[in-house]
Write a protein that holds these residues in place. Sequence first.
Motif, mmCIF file in Angstrom:
data_model
loop_
_atom_site.group_PDB
_atom_site.id
_atom_site.type_symbol
_atom_site.label_atom_id
_atom_site.label_comp_id
_atom_site.label_asym_id
_atom_site.label_seq_id
_atom_site.Cartn_x
_atom_site.Cartn_y
_atom_site.Cartn_z
ATOM 1 N N GLY A 1 -34.707 7.874 18.776
ATOM 2 C CA GLY A 1 -34.916 8.715 17.768
ATOM 3 C C GLY A 1 -33.504 8.958 16.714
ATOM 4 N N ILE A 2 -32.516 9.535 17.537
ATOM 5 C CA ILE A 2 -31.145 9.568 16.769
ATOM 6 C C ILE A 2 -30.615 8.365 16.335
ATOM 7 C CG2 ILE A 2 -29.630 9.508 19.002
ATOM 8 C CD1 ILE A 2 -29.672 12.054 16.097
ATOM 9 N N ALA B 1 -24.125 14.409 15.645
ATOM 10 C CA ALA B 1 -25.507 15.167 15.470
ATOM 11 C C ALA B 1 -26.368 15.134 16.764
ATOM 12 C CB ALA B 1 -26.198 14.158 14.250
ATOM 13 N N ALA B 2 -27.517 15.982 16.538
ATOM 14 C CA ALA B 2 -28.484 16.213 17.569
ATOM 15 C C ALA B 2 -29.812 15.893 16.984
ATOM 16 C CB ALA B 2 -28.275 17.148 18.329
ATOM 17 N N GLY C 1 -33.247 16.309 23.568
ATOM 18 C CA GLY C 1 -32.133 16.308 22.573
ATOM 19 C C GLY C 1 -31.727 14.901 22.665
ATOM 20 N N GLY C 2 -31.594 14.193 21.384
ATOM 21 C CA GLY C 2 -30.830 12.877 21.456
ATOM 22 C C GLY C 2 -29.457 13.232 20.714
ATOM 23 N N PHE C 3 -28.381 12.560 21.095
ATOM 24 C CA PHE C 3 -27.101 13.053 20.680
ATOM 25 C C PHE C 3 -26.436 11.715 20.098
ATOM 26 C CE2 PHE C 3 -27.854 15.644 24.172
ATOM 27 C CZ PHE C 3 -28.191 16.775 23.774
ATOM 28 N N TRP C 4 -25.737 11.869 18.913
ATOM 29 C CA TRP C 4 -25.011 10.901 18.194
ATOM 30 C C TRP C 4 -23.719 11.496 18.076
ATOM 31 C CZ3 TRP C 4 -26.562 5.941 16.940
ATOM 32 C CH2 TRP C 4 -25.667 5.220 16.118
ATOM 33 N N LEU D 1 -21.587 20.299 16.104
ATOM 34 C CA LEU D 1 -22.309 19.271 15.714
ATOM 35 C C LEU D 1 -22.335 19.522 14.145
ATOM 36 C CD1 LEU D 1 -25.386 18.736 18.136
ATOM 37 C CD2 LEU D 1 -23.154 17.467 18.063
ATOM 38 N N ALA D 2 -22.472 18.405 13.525
ATOM 39 C CA ALA D 2 -22.635 18.615 12.010
ATOM 40 C C ALA D 2 -24.048 18.402 11.350
ATOM 41 C CB ALA D 2 -21.962 17.253 11.267
#
Length: 386
Positions: free
Chosen positions: A196-197, A211-212, A222-225, A294-295
């Motif tokens: 998803g991320i 981002a999350a 939670g997916g993290f970029w 995170l932004a």
Amino acid sequence: MTRTTADVTFLRGYNQALVMAVGRTARTFERSTVVNATGLTPQAVSKVIARLIADGLIRSAGVRRASIGKPAVVYELVPDSRYAIGAHVARRTLRLVLVDLAGAVHHSAVSPLPSDFIPEQLLHTLNSGIDAITSGNDLRGRLTGVGLGMIGPLDHEHGLVRDAHGLRHWHDVPLREIAEAYLGLPVHLDKDVAAGITAEAWRHGGTFGDAALIMVESGIGGGFWLGGGAHRGAHTNAGEFGHTVVDLDGPLCVCGRHGCLEIVHNQAADAGDIPRAARVLAVGVVNLLQTLDLAHVVLAGADLLRHADTYLAAVEQAVQADARRRDWLSTDVALSSLGADAIAAGAAMQVLDNQYGIPDLAPLAKSNPPLPQRTGRWRASLMLER
């Protein structure tokens, strides 16, 4: 294969990916556009463009005639030259989408899954859905593969579903391997939230910082970029956001702990108290921001989207109220731009990235500086492409 041959092969793939990235971002582009965006030499860009045209991935879109100098050839991506199918495997449903080379979703369908389904039932439903998407056209010849966004815990590196929460028959299942054998197609397996991320990063492009993606659908993940890529962790199992504890004396969760964010949230939601469920999620998001700075925070998942305004307002309010220094600690909170398709679309985009995106830097990156810096031996390697 010699090290020099491996370096040249890697470099060609990397340079091709850079040109493809420009093609996905710009509606049309010239050779000079790619040179300015990537730092590649004009000669290298010409070689890459020629290969991509031969493969049918880009095409000429005419010429631009300037007042002086030679006319410049204009190019464009061929979106329908390649496709990938993405699947979102949830506890109750299987969602399939068809995504083209530009990242556009062309088809979306949802099928029910049996309660506590077994691998064979998933594969049967998956195969039937793929047949429905590809029947009556020539898509099979342009189909790059299938991406699976699956419930965790999950070992992305080895293609194993370790112990999917809430599914009794998914202990160390080699899903990637058996799906490839069953479907006869390349398969990419990742956690649902990592897929998803990835989709959100594709949609936002170069403006997307750390981002999350917070997904609420049966469970919470939670997916993290981070640092320009999906963060999977040391054991490729990052993302169990819902199993962080928010109440030491709370109810027993499916993971075996007490007071996890997921079970506290779900009890409120099951009782019909959606505002409280949203506030519980918001507390978790603020804790996450304090940890990762995170932004962007993207909210997704079918259960959340049914009450999108309530969740969005609760998270925004909590983030704004907790900001100690609003002049420099700011976080954008938004709903997923892909709605319910976010996980499945991201899984398809990961397949396309594997074939036409930036290649994995390992193992070369273990002993060399990152390629974009173009220092030391990499500068010498770049000369090979020219």
